[in-house]
Design a protein around this motif. Structure first.
Motif, mmCIF file in Angstrom:
data_model
loop_
_atom_site.group_PDB
_atom_site.id
_atom_site.type_symbol
_atom_site.label_atom_id
_atom_site.label_comp_id
_atom_site.label_asym_id
_atom_site.label_seq_id
_atom_site.Cartn_x
_atom_site.Cartn_y
_atom_site.Cartn_z
ATOM 1 N N LEU A 40 0.826 -1.207 0.000
ATOM 2 C CA LEU A 40 0.000 0.000 0.000
ATOM 3 C C LEU A 40 0.857 1.252 0.000
ATOM 4 C CD1 LEU A 40 -2.765 -1.093 2.540
ATOM 5 C CD2 LEU A 40 -3.045 -0.748 0.074
ATOM 6 N N ALA A 41 1.967 1.199 0.709
ATOM 7 C CA ALA A 41 2.839 2.374 0.797
ATOM 8 C C ALA A 41 3.622 2.592 -0.492
ATOM 9 C CB ALA A 41 3.799 2.220 1.979
ATOM 10 N N SER A 42 4.082 1.497 -1.091
ATOM 11 C CA SER A 42 4.953 1.626 -2.264
ATOM 12 C C SER A 42 4.211 1.520 -3.589
ATOM 13 C CB SER A 42 6.030 0.535 -2.236
ATOM 14 O OG SER A 42 5.441 -0.744 -2.388
ATOM 15 N N LYS A 43 2.910 1.146 -3.535
ATOM 16 C CA LYS A 43 2.104 0.892 -4.727
ATOM 17 C C LYS A 43 2.636 -0.302 -5.520
ATOM 18 C CE LYS A 43 -0.236 4.607 -3.762
ATOM 19 N NZ LYS A 43 -1.581 4.502 -3.138
ATOM 20 N N LYS A 44 3.399 -1.161 -4.853
ATOM 21 C CA LYS A 44 3.959 -2.330 -5.509
ATOM 22 C C LYS A 44 4.061 -3.463 -4.500
ATOM 23 C CE LYS A 44 7.813 -3.618 -8.541
ATOM 24 N NZ LYS A 44 9.075 -3.180 -9.181
ATOM 25 N N THR A 45 3.474 -4.617 -4.829
ATOM 26 C CA THR A 45 3.463 -5.733 -3.884
ATOM 27 C C THR A 45 4.568 -6.751 -4.149
ATOM 28 O OG1 THR A 45 1.934 -7.005 -5.283
ATOM 29 C CG2 THR A 45 0.960 -5.531 -3.629
ATOM 30 N N THR A 46 5.300 -6.590 -5.249
ATOM 31 C CA THR A 46 6.314 -7.566 -5.699
ATOM 32 C C THR A 46 5.737 -8.984 -5.710
ATOM 33 O OG1 THR A 46 7.317 -7.844 -3.502
ATOM 34 C CG2 THR A 46 8.241 -6.135 -4.920
ATOM 35 N N TYR A 76 10.493 -11.514 -6.741
ATOM 36 C CA TYR A 76 9.040 -11.483 -6.806
ATOM 37 C C TYR A 76 8.486 -12.757 -6.177
ATOM 38 C CZ TYR A 76 8.577 -7.414 -9.865
ATOM 39 O OH TYR A 76 8.581 -6.137 -10.369
ATOM 40 N N ASN A 77 7.352 -12.640 -5.517
ATOM 41 C CA ASN A 77 6.636 -13.786 -4.995
ATOM 42 C C ASN A 77 5.587 -14.233 -6.011
ATOM 43 O OD1 ASN A 77 7.906 -13.727 -2.351
ATOM 44 N ND2 ASN A 77 6.704 -11.884 -1.986
#
Length: 316
Positions: A40-46, A76-77
């Protein structure tokens, strides 16, 4: 807070003594970073979603291994979902992955149906197809040249003297068969001045269906089969042998996927060789570029294929 963040995110711009103190507290509290909050903070969940038709199928398992190894390399997961090749399940799986805020999707499916295509277009996150064709070339994809591969394999069957060659696939009307494999089969017949007989197109998608198909093949005086699925090919070969028709002396079988099964049968199965691991790996690498907004010049990737002569066909 900032210091703790740097430590748990492996930013080494922290004094060793401070890092040790933080890690001691992390261990004592059994702390785990919150990936959802981080996303949510980075706009990227990897995180990447992977949709696979059948997790037990060796073909798709090999692709998934390539995807996973490259995903790990780029940190990445993977969230793996099984769709059973069902359109409704594919759409449901997509919506589940979207709700988890995945950064990208790798889709492996027998067909890119209109409902799935519409979901891809509506969400606008990067999508790559692996081992799945897109007749419109709208989405990036990684495959082999299925038409050329089938053409070459059928040409070999013709060269060894067969005139009644069947083409067998799970569903003939799927794009990969209708638009690529069947035209390859037909152009090989035409190049050898053989008639194109619609009654020599058959459907069988697994071992049991292949085994049961043998009566129809015998009734149609078929002497060889080009099969799109290794399990169906094994079923046809065993079915012929159980009917007293020896392979390859009286009936030849060639298949398409070169999974481990092709080496486990007796005789072993001649096959088109596909770099299955590489298809998955290249698809994942392509997706990482798209997720990082890199310029990608080649979005439709065709990897090389080969033919492996084994015991189920005669030497041509």
């Amino acid at each position: 807070m900032a210091t703790v963040s740097r430590v748990v995110n492996h930013n080494h711009n922290v004094k060793p003594a401070t890092e040790q103190k933080v890690m001691e507290v992390v261990k004592r509290l059994n702390y785990r970073p919150n990936d959802v909050a981080r996303g949510l903070a980075s706009k990227k969940t990897t995180t990447v979603g992977v949709i696979i038709p059948n997790v037990t199928n060796s073909y798709f398992a090999a692709l998934a291994r390539g995807i996973d190894d490259i995903a790990e390399m780029y940190q990445y997961n993977i969230i793996l979902t099984n769709s059973d090749g069902d359109e409704q399940k594919e759409v449901k799986a997509l919506n589940t992955l979207y709700s988890k805020q995945v950064d990208g999707i790798i889709f492996m499916g027998h067909e890119l149906c209109p409902a799935v295509r519409a979901e891809f277009e509506a969400e606008r996150i990067p999508v790559v197809l692996a081992g799945s064709v897109d007749q419109d070339n709208e989405f990036p994809n990684v495959n082999i040249d299925y038409q050329a591969a089938v053409h070459n394999q059928v040409s070999n069957l013709l060269a060894s003297g067969n005139q009644r060659i069947a083409f067998v696939a799970g569903e003939l009307d799927r794009s990969i068969n209708r638009d690529f494999r069947i035209p390859g089969y037909q152009t090989a017949l035409a190049a050898h001045q053989q008639p194109i007989a619609p009654e020599l197109l058959f459907e069988a998608g697994d071992y049991d269906e292949g085994y049961a198909l043998c009566d129809d093949l015998v009734a149609n005086q078929v002497t060889a089969a080009m099969v799109s699925n290794d399990e169906a090919a094994a079923g046809i070969m065993n079915g012929m042998n159980d009917r007293g028709i020896t392979v390859p002396e009286q009936f030849e079988v060639a298949t398409s996927d070169n999974t481990k099964l092709t080496e486990m049968t007796r005789p072993t199965l001649s096959t088109i060789t596909q770099p299955l691991y590489d298809v998955g790996a290249v698809a994942m690498r392509l997706l990482t570029k798209l997720m990082d907004n890199e310029v990608v010049e080649q979005k439709q990737v065709l990897l090389p294929f080969g033919l492996k002569q084994r015991g189920s066909t005669k030497a041509s």
